[in-house]
Motif scaffolding. Structure first.
Motif, short mmCIF file in Angstrom:
data_model
loop_
_atom_site.label_atom_id
_atom_site.label_comp_id
_atom_site.label_asym_id
_atom_site.label_seq_id
_atom_site.Cartn_x
_atom_site.Cartn_y
_atom_site.Cartn_z
N LEU A 93 29.24 46.43 14.72
CA LEU A 93 30.28 47.33 14.26
C LEU A 93 29.66 48.62 13.73
N ILE A 94 28.48 48.52 13.14
CA ILE A 94 27.84 49.66 12.50
C ILE A 94 26.58 50.14 13.22
N CYS A 95 25.82 49.20 13.79
CA CYS A 95 24.54 49.57 14.40
C CYS A 95 24.20 48.62 15.54
N SER A 96 23.21 48.99 16.30
CA SER A 96 22.74 48.17 17.41
C SER A 96 21.22 48.22 17.46
N LEU A 97 20.66 47.27 18.20
CA LEU A 97 19.23 47.33 18.44
C LEU A 97 18.91 48.64 19.16
N ALA A 98 17.84 49.27 18.78
CA ALA A 98 17.44 50.53 19.39
C ALA A 98 16.64 50.25 20.67
N TRP A 99 16.59 51.23 21.53
CA TRP A 99 15.88 51.15 22.81
C TRP A 99 14.84 52.26 22.86
#
Length: 129
Positions: A93-99
């Motif tokens: 909802l707020i963040c995701s794993l970065a790539w």
């Protein structure tokens, strides 16, 4: 494509969620720094390692999501779609794993970093205000 969070609805949902001081501190910090790991967040906020801060983040997201149910449902569906194991993560909802630039997730499993690295969604980032 990731469901973009409507800012006004998110801000209102945060107020309605009645987050405690620590929960609000976590959200404010994440939205300010933009990129974090579990250890960096724990250290920056001087929190205990138990329960894990990512578990607390999921609890926070569920509290907020309860007040924006349609969006939260869409985020959870998207989260499951992008997960290699078909698992949804409420923290999306707020963040995701970065790539990284090569299209690999920043995670120990991918050999790209020591800790899972997360990035706040662009529309929720407040570090430049």
């Amino acid at each position: 494509m990731r469901p973009i969070t409507p800012i006004d609805e998110f801000e209102e949902a945060c107020l309605k969620a009645n987050l405690n001081n620590i929960e609000q501190k976590i959200i404010d910090h994440i939205r300010y720094v933009g990129v974090f790991t579990q250890p960096s967040l724990t250290k920056d906020l001087k929190l205990n390692t138990k329960p894990p801060i990512l578990s607390i983040l999921c609890d926070i997201c569920r509290k907020i999501g309860k007040h924006m149910p349609e969006h939260f449902k869409n985020v959870r569906k998207w989260s499951k779609e992008i997960n290699e194991y078909d698992v949804k993560w409420d923290g999306e909802l707020i963040c995701s794993l970065a790539w990284n630039k090569d299209g690999e997730r920043l995670s120990p499993e991918n050999g790209t970093c020591l800790y899972h690295t997360f990035a706040v969604h662009k529309e929720l980032f407040q570090g430049l205000q």
